[in-house]
Write a protein that holds these residues in place. Sequence first.
Motif, PDB file in Angstrom:
ATOM      1  N   ILE A 190       0.833  -1.195   0.000  1.00  0.00           N
ATOM      2  CA  ILE A 190       0.000   0.000   0.000  1.00  0.00           C
ATOM      3  C   ILE A 190       0.875   1.256   0.000  1.00  0.00           C
ATOM      4  O   ILE A 190       0.604   2.232  -0.709  1.00  0.00           O
ATOM      5  CB  ILE A 190      -0.944   0.011   1.218  1.00  0.00           C
ATOM      6  CG1 ILE A 190      -1.819  -1.240   1.224  1.00  0.00           C
ATOM      7  CG2 ILE A 190      -1.815   1.255   1.202  1.00  0.00           C
ATOM      8  CD1 ILE A 190      -2.715  -1.367   0.035  1.00  0.00           C
ATOM      9  N   LEU A 191       1.948   1.231   0.787  1.00  0.00           N
ATOM     10  CA  LEU A 191       2.856   2.377   0.828  1.00  0.00           C
ATOM     11  C   LEU A 191       3.510   2.618  -0.539  1.00  0.00           C
ATOM     12  O   LEU A 191       3.720   3.762  -0.938  1.00  0.00           O
ATOM     13  CB  LEU A 191       3.932   2.153   1.891  1.00  0.00           C
ATOM     14  CG  LEU A 191       3.535   2.461   3.336  1.00  0.00           C
ATOM     15  CD1 LEU A 191       4.676   2.089   4.288  1.00  0.00           C
ATOM     16  CD2 LEU A 191       3.160   3.923   3.506  1.00  0.00           C
ATOM     17  N   ALA A 192       3.822   1.535  -1.230  1.00  0.00           N
ATOM     18  CA  ALA A 192       4.425   1.682  -2.558  1.00  0.00           C
ATOM     19  C   ALA A 192       3.457   2.373  -3.519  1.00  0.00           C
ATOM     20  O   ALA A 192       3.866   3.243  -4.305  1.00  0.00           O
ATOM     21  CB  ALA A 192       4.823   0.311  -3.103  1.00  0.00           C
ATOM     22  N   LEU A 193       2.187   2.012  -3.442  1.00  0.00           N
ATOM     23  CA  LEU A 193       1.184   2.669  -4.290  1.00  0.00           C
ATOM     24  C   LEU A 193       1.048   4.142  -3.926  1.00  0.00           C
ATOM     25  O   LEU A 193       0.941   5.008  -4.803  1.00  0.00           O
ATOM     26  CB  LEU A 193      -0.168   1.962  -4.140  1.00  0.00           C
ATOM     27  CG  LEU A 193      -0.268   0.540  -4.692  1.00  0.00           C
ATOM     28  CD1 LEU A 193      -1.621  -0.070  -4.339  1.00  0.00           C
ATOM     29  CD2 LEU A 193      -0.074   0.537  -6.210  1.00  0.00           C
ATOM     30  N   ALA A 194       1.054   4.434  -2.627  1.00  0.00           N
ATOM     31  CA  ALA A 194       0.924   5.817  -2.178  1.00  0.00           C
ATOM     32  C   ALA A 194       2.129   6.649  -2.609  1.00  0.00           C
ATOM     33  O   ALA A 194       1.993   7.808  -3.022  1.00  0.00           O
ATOM     34  CB  ALA A 194       0.763   5.855  -0.659  1.00  0.00           C
ATOM     35  N   ARG A 195       3.310   6.076  -2.523  1.00  0.00           N
ATOM     36  CA  ARG A 195       4.521   6.804  -2.929  1.00  0.00           C
ATOM     37  C   ARG A 195       4.497   7.093  -4.430  1.00  0.00           C
ATOM     38  O   ARG A 195       4.878   8.184  -4.868  1.00  0.00           O
ATOM     39  CB  ARG A 195       5.761   5.987  -2.564  1.00  0.00           C
ATOM     40  CG  ARG A 195       6.129   6.045  -1.096  1.00  0.00           C
ATOM     41  CD  ARG A 195       7.499   5.429  -0.867  1.00  0.00           C
ATOM     42  NE  ARG A 195       8.025   5.735   0.458  1.00  0.00           N
ATOM     43  CZ  ARG A 195       9.289   5.689   0.786  1.00  0.00           C
ATOM     44  NH1 ARG A 195      10.190   5.328  -0.126  1.00  0.00           N
ATOM     45  NH2 ARG A 195       9.692   5.984   2.009  1.00  0.00           N
ATOM     46  N   GLN A 196       4.079   6.118  -5.211  1.00  0.00           N
ATOM     47  CA  GLN A 196       4.010   6.336  -6.654  1.00  0.00           C
ATOM     48  C   GLN A 196       3.013   7.439  -6.987  1.00  0.00           C
ATOM     49  O   GLN A 196       3.262   8.292  -7.846  1.00  0.00           O
ATOM     50  CB  GLN A 196       3.611   5.030  -7.359  1.00  0.00           C
ATOM     51  CG  GLN A 196       3.593   5.120  -8.876  1.00  0.00           C
ATOM     52  CD  GLN A 196       4.942   5.515  -9.459  1.00  0.00           C
ATOM     53  OE1 GLN A 196       5.998   5.191  -8.896  1.00  0.00           O
ATOM     54  NE2 GLN A 196       4.915   6.226 -10.578  1.00  0.00           N
ATOM     55  N   ALA A 197       1.883   7.431  -6.280  1.00  0.00           N
ATOM     56  CA  ALA A 197       0.892   8.488  -6.485  1.00  0.00           C
ATOM     57  C   ALA A 197       1.460   9.849  -6.091  1.00  0.00           C
ATOM     58  O   ALA A 197       1.192  10.863  -6.746  1.00  0.00           O
ATOM     59  CB  ALA A 197      -0.367   8.183  -5.671  1.00  0.00           C
ATOM     60  N   ALA A 198       2.267   9.885  -5.027  1.00  0.00           N
ATOM     61  CA  ALA A 198       2.881  11.142  -4.594  1.00  0.00           C
ATOM     62  C   ALA A 198       3.858  11.666  -5.647  1.00  0.00           C
ATOM     63  O   ALA A 198       3.882  12.867  -5.947  1.00  0.00           O
ATOM     64  CB  ALA A 198       3.604  10.936  -3.264  1.00  0.00           C
ATOM     65  N   ARG A 199       4.667  10.773  -6.195  1.00  0.00           N
ATOM     66  CA  ARG A 199       5.619  11.196  -7.235  1.00  0.00           C
ATOM     67  C   ARG A 199       4.891  11.799  -8.433  1.00  0.00           C
ATOM     68  O   ARG A 199       5.283  12.844  -8.959  1.00  0.00           O
ATOM     69  CB  ARG A 199       6.476  10.010  -7.687  1.00  0.00           C
ATOM     70  CG  ARG A 199       7.399   9.447  -6.613  1.00  0.00           C
ATOM     71  CD  ARG A 199       8.320   8.381  -7.200  1.00  0.00           C
ATOM     72  NE  ARG A 199       9.009   7.637  -6.168  1.00  0.00           N
ATOM     73  CZ  ARG A 199       8.593   6.471  -5.689  1.00  0.00           C
ATOM     74  NH1 ARG A 199       7.492   5.901  -6.167  1.00  0.00           N
ATOM     75  NH2 ARG A 199       9.271   5.852  -4.734  1.00  0.00           N
ATOM     76  N   GLU A 200       3.833  11.120  -8.883  1.00  0.00           N
ATOM     77  CA  GLU A 200       3.085  11.608 -10.039  1.00  0.00           C
ATOM     78  C   GLU A 200       2.418  12.940  -9.735  1.00  0.00           C
ATOM     79  O   GLU A 200       2.395  13.841 -10.580  1.00  0.00           O
ATOM     80  CB  GLU A 200       2.034  10.574 -10.452  1.00  0.00           C
ATOM     81  CG  GLU A 200       2.616   9.288 -11.026  1.00  0.00           C
ATOM     82  CD  GLU A 200       3.455   9.532 -12.271  1.00  0.00           C
ATOM     83  OE1 GLU A 200       3.109  10.460 -13.046  1.00  0.00           O
ATOM     84  OE2 GLU A 200       4.451   8.825 -12.477  1.00  0.00           O
ATOM     85  N   ALA A 201       1.860  13.083  -8.531  1.00  0.00           N
ATOM     86  CA  ALA A 201       1.179  14.326  -8.165  1.00  0.00           C
ATOM     87  C   ALA A 201       2.152  15.496  -8.150  1.00  0.00           C
ATOM     88  O   ALA A 201       1.872  16.576  -8.688  1.00  0.00           O
ATOM     89  CB  ALA A 201       0.504  14.168  -6.805  1.00  0.00           C
ATOM     90  N   VAL A 202       3.321  15.300  -7.553  1.00  0.00           N
ATOM     91  CA  VAL A 202       4.318  16.370  -7.486  1.00  0.00           C
ATOM     92  C   VAL A 202       4.854  16.685  -8.877  1.00  0.00           C
ATOM     93  O   VAL A 202       5.034  17.857  -9.243  1.00  0.00           O
ATOM     94  CB  VAL A 202       5.463  15.982  -6.533  1.00  0.00           C
ATOM     95  CG1 VAL A 202       6.615  16.975  -6.625  1.00  0.00           C
ATOM     96  CG2 VAL A 202       4.942  15.900  -5.104  1.00  0.00           C
ATOM     97  N   ARG A 203       5.095  15.654  -9.654  1.00  0.00           N
ATOM     98  CA  ARG A 203       5.595  15.867 -11.015  1.00  0.00           C
ATOM     99  C   ARG A 203       4.612  16.710 -11.830  1.00  0.00           C
ATOM    100  O   ARG A 203       4.996  17.658 -12.524  1.00  0.00           O
ATOM    101  CB  ARG A 203       5.841  14.516 -11.689  1.00  0.00           C
ATOM    102  CG  ARG A 203       6.568  14.618 -13.026  1.00  0.00           C
ATOM    103  CD  ARG A 203       6.878  13.239 -13.581  1.00  0.00           C
ATOM    104  NE  ARG A 203       7.851  12.538 -12.762  1.00  0.00           N
ATOM    105  CZ  ARG A 203       7.600  11.426 -12.085  1.00  0.00           C
ATOM    106  NH1 ARG A 203       6.394  10.879 -12.125  1.00  0.00           N
ATOM    107  NH2 ARG A 203       8.545  10.853 -11.369  1.00  0.00           N
ATOM    108  N   GLN A 204       3.334  16.389 -11.741  1.00  0.00           N
ATOM    109  CA  GLN A 204       2.331  17.142 -12.478  1.00  0.00           C
ATOM    110  C   GLN A 204       2.168  18.555 -11.933  1.00  0.00           C
ATOM    111  O   GLN A 204       1.933  19.499 -12.690  1.00  0.00           O
ATOM    112  CB  GLN A 204       0.992  16.402 -12.429  1.00  0.00           C
ATOM    113  CG  GLN A 204       0.976  15.093 -13.193  1.00  0.00           C
ATOM    114  CD  GLN A 204      -0.338  14.356 -13.052  1.00  0.00           C
ATOM    115  OE1 GLN A 204      -1.310  14.894 -12.551  1.00  0.00           O
ATOM    116  NE2 GLN A 204      -0.376  13.110 -13.505  1.00  0.00           N
TER     117      GLN A 204
END
Length: 230
Positions: A190-204
């Motif tokens: 679950i943490l891995a999914l959350a981290r990936q979502a965080a990276r994409e959100a910040v990138r965008q």
Amino acid sequence: MANDLKTRDARDTDLRPGVTREQNLARVQAVPWLIVIGLLAAVAFLTWRAFFYQEEGDPVGSAMLAFERQNSLTVFSSRFEVVAESEDTRGVMGVPVLRSRQATIVPATVEYRLDLSGMDRGDFVWDEAGDRLTVTLPQLQTSRPNIDEGAARVFTEGAYVTRDAAQDLARNNSQQAERKATAFAKNPEILALARQAAREAVRQNLTIPLQVAGYGDVSVDVRFEDEGAN
């Protein structure tokens, strides 16, 4: 011939006022649109000036300014079900008489957030040669689990369940569900999914504003404090 000229002149005289009125009407109708276009241009300029403009052409400053406007960013939400079980025994004179058991399946929701307020200039590295901005994020924070007890499914066993026993079972299961939900929220998958979502959100949140601000075809790499460089 003279009559024809007089007739033509009279027609010209009759048409000019109509043409003039139409031209004036067109000008009047165009004025509101010109005002709207001017206002939109002014708003766009002020927005760019307030959020993205940097006199010294500093992309790191622009990125930090964009983060300061948000302060906190919710990047992921996980909804799942947890199972809680409790037993209760009631006795008379120390002799167990009534035994009851309750199992509860309850939905829970946990949100994952980034605290951007503590980030400083050292968390941003600008590679001018490669037009690349590297951002180092703090660790994700998880919210307190939201236990949806209204949607819970409850299964109770026992020949007779007293009111006190039912209240104790429900309270114990509620506390147990919150502990299990907190533990589940830290599951590595679950943490891995959350981290990936965080990276994409910040990138965008950074790529497009930096491009609009005039820094070209910028790429943004995002990592967490405990990760190596991408």
